[in-house]
Scaffold this active site. Structure first.
Site, PDB file in Angstrom:
ATOM      1  N   GLU A  68      -2.397  -5.116  -0.765  1.00  0.00           N
ATOM      2  CA  GLU A  68      -1.713  -4.139  -1.603  1.00  0.00           C
ATOM      3  C   GLU A  68      -0.527  -3.495  -0.874  1.00  0.00           C
ATOM      4  O   GLU A  68      -0.046  -2.441  -1.285  1.00  0.00           O
ATOM      5  CB  GLU A  68      -2.704  -3.054  -2.039  1.00  0.00           C
ATOM      6  CG  GLU A  68      -3.793  -3.571  -2.959  1.00  0.00           C
ATOM      7  CD  GLU A  68      -4.699  -2.476  -3.465  1.00  0.00           C
ATOM      8  OE1 GLU A  68      -4.743  -2.268  -4.692  1.00  0.00           O
ATOM      9  OE2 GLU A  68      -5.370  -1.825  -2.647  1.00  0.00           O
ATOM     10  N   ASN A 119      -5.415   1.988  -5.537  1.00  0.00           N
ATOM     11  CA  ASN A 119      -4.540   2.405  -4.452  1.00  0.00           C
ATOM     12  C   ASN A 119      -3.081   2.139  -4.808  1.00  0.00           C
ATOM     13  O   ASN A 119      -2.775   1.253  -5.607  1.00  0.00           O
ATOM     14  CB  ASN A 119      -4.872   1.638  -3.167  1.00  0.00           C
ATOM     15  CG  ASN A 119      -6.198   2.041  -2.572  1.00  0.00           C
ATOM     16  OD1 ASN A 119      -6.616   3.194  -2.678  1.00  0.00           O
ATOM     17  ND2 ASN A 119      -6.872   1.092  -1.936  1.00  0.00           N
ATOM     18  N   GLY A 149     -14.924  -2.380  -7.528  1.00  0.00           N
ATOM     19  CA  GLY A 149     -15.371  -2.583  -8.900  1.00  0.00           C
ATOM     20  C   GLY A 149     -16.873  -2.754  -8.982  1.00  0.00           C
ATOM     21  O   GLY A 149     -17.544  -2.170  -9.845  1.00  0.00           O
ATOM     22  N   GLY A 164     -12.051  -5.627 -12.847  1.00  0.00           N
ATOM     23  CA  GLY A 164     -12.024  -6.040 -11.460  1.00  0.00           C
ATOM     24  C   GLY A 164     -13.398  -5.925 -10.841  1.00  0.00           C
ATOM     25  O   GLY A 164     -14.018  -4.858 -10.869  1.00  0.00           O
ATOM     26  N   ASN A 213     -11.121   1.151  11.509  1.00  0.00           N
ATOM     27  CA  ASN A 213     -10.360   2.375  11.258  1.00  0.00           C
ATOM     28  C   ASN A 213     -10.333   3.331  12.442  1.00  0.00           C
ATOM     29  O   ASN A 213      -9.348   4.037  12.669  1.00  0.00           O
ATOM     30  CB  ASN A 213     -10.937   3.102  10.044  1.00  0.00           C
ATOM     31  CG  ASN A 213     -10.753   2.334   8.754  1.00  0.00           C
ATOM     32  OD1 ASN A 213     -10.178   1.244   8.742  1.00  0.00           O
ATOM     33  ND2 ASN A 213     -11.251   2.884   7.657  1.00  0.00           N
ATOM     34  N   LYS A 263      -3.439  10.602  -0.782  1.00  0.00           N
ATOM     35  CA  LYS A 263      -4.224   9.402  -0.491  1.00  0.00           C
ATOM     36  C   LYS A 263      -3.299   8.250  -0.093  1.00  0.00           C
ATOM     37  O   LYS A 263      -3.639   7.433   0.782  1.00  0.00           O
ATOM     38  CB  LYS A 263      -5.031   9.012  -1.737  1.00  0.00           C
ATOM     39  CG  LYS A 263      -5.822   7.712  -1.627  1.00  0.00           C
ATOM     40  CD  LYS A 263      -7.014   7.824  -0.718  1.00  0.00           C
ATOM     41  CE  LYS A 263      -7.800   6.515  -0.629  1.00  0.00           C
ATOM     42  NZ  LYS A 263      -8.432   6.133  -1.910  1.00  0.00           N
ATOM     43  N   ASN A 301     -15.514   1.265   9.849  1.00  0.00           N
ATOM     44  CA  ASN A 301     -15.159   0.535   8.624  1.00  0.00           C
ATOM     45  C   ASN A 301     -13.966  -0.395   8.836  1.00  0.00           C
ATOM     46  O   ASN A 301     -13.041  -0.083   9.581  1.00  0.00           O
ATOM     47  CB  ASN A 301     -14.804   1.513   7.500  1.00  0.00           C
ATOM     48  CG  ASN A 301     -16.020   2.206   6.931  1.00  0.00           C
ATOM     49  OD1 ASN A 301     -17.126   2.060   7.436  1.00  0.00           O
ATOM     50  ND2 ASN A 301     -15.812   2.984   5.877  1.00  0.00           N
TER      51      ASN A 301
END
Length: 312
Positions: free
Chosen positions: A268, A103, A12, A7, A203, A185, A253
């Site tokens: 995801e 994740n 990656g 990835g 965030n 996490k 972020n």
């Protein structure tokens, strides 16, 4: 060590690019021809505070002749884990160690199903990266990486991998309770990722807005209940505090899920809030907030694919 990176997205390229600046032989595996061509032409480029860093690595597509690697670090999105491993399975021989820094839930089970005899390590990372273009990323935050043995491997495997990552500037330590860290996490991702993706905010909004923190509490309460049903002990207040602290630390972020929405990519969410909701429902635990967030993000995916990328 010959290291394969499965990835070549934001994480990656970050991990591969940093490892390539040490004595490791780094190979990047990606199904996108444009990404493979770009990396082979320009290397992996990392935009850091000190300036642009370029690392020379070799990139391979599905049709290329592949060389087996000593360590394969899996960094594809959760939904692509099985397909990506199947396409690039020639890079894995019986001695290849596999490390997942992905994740969500389900990745480790998928890897083990395809390579049941290989040493399998698991980990979490607080490193943050933003995809800008094929082979070009911005390193947006540093934090600790934790890895540990999952199946068919020992602490020594983990220590060797942790040392290699730390030498490349990715501060890494070994944990003997990696499943607990993965769920911790997961809770942070289950809070920050869907809320920022749905609201279109960075965030820091999660820690600033008192109203949204009621939703944060509901997400964490549901997820802690699910984790406890699986034998994992968490405290709600402690996990809420961790979520808000990460939100503050990564204030400016854009979460990976928000980036995916803005670029019209699949998120995801199914391996994060969707997986929490599935596990809760299977255990007879009410998980309406996690289920609703999963449904809303999936709806945002469909909307995002019908519009051009929104880049603030």
């Amino acid at each position: 060590m010959r290291v394969g990176i499965l990835g070549s997205g934001a994480m990656g390229c970050l991990v591969g690019g940093l490892l390539a600046q040490t004595s490791n032989d780094v190979l990047m595996f990606d199904a996108d021809p444009l990404t493979v061509r770009s990396i082979n032409t320009n290397g992996v480029q990392i935009d850091q505070a000190a300036g642009l860093v370029s690392a020379s690595v070799r990139a391979y597509g599905p049709q290329d002749d592949l060389e087996p690697v000593d360590l394969l670090i899996v960094l594809v999105k959760a939904a692509r884990t099985g397909d990506a491993l199947a396409v690039f399975r020639r890079a894995v021989n019986p001695h290849t160690q596999i490390l997942s820094l992905q994740n969500g839930l389900g990745n480790l089970e998928t890897i083990h199903e395809i390579f049941p005899q290989n040493p399998l390590l698991a980990g979490t990372t607080a490193q943050a990266s933003r995809w800008l273009a094929p082979g070009l990323i911005r390193h947006t935050g540093s934090g600790k990486t934790m890895i540990g043995p999952y199946l068919n491997c020992s602490d020594e495997n983990s220590k060797a991998a942790a040392s290699m990552l730390s030498d490349a500037g990715i501060e890494t330590a070994v944990s003997r309770d990696i499943n607990h860290l993965i769920w911790s996490k997961l809770m942070i991702n289950a809070v920050i990722n869907p809320l920022t993706a749905i609201l279109g905010v960075t965030n820091g909004f999660i820690a600033e807005d008192a109203g949204i923190q009621k939703t944060v509490r509901s997400i964490v309460e549901e997820t802690v209940a699910v984790a406890k049903s699986l034998g994992l002990d968490f405290e709600v207040e402690e996990q809420i505090a961790k979520c808000l602290e990460v939100s503050r630390q990564t204030f400016a972020n854009q979460s990976s899920m928000l980036q995916d929405i803005r670029f019209g990519r699949e998120t995801e969410i199914r391996a994060i809030n969707g997986a929490i909701a599935d596990a809760g429902e299977n255990a007879g635990i009410g998980v309406p907030v996690n289920r609703l967030l999963s449904q809303l993000v999936i709806a945002r995916e469909s909307l995002g694919r019908s519009q051009p990328p929104d880049q603030p």
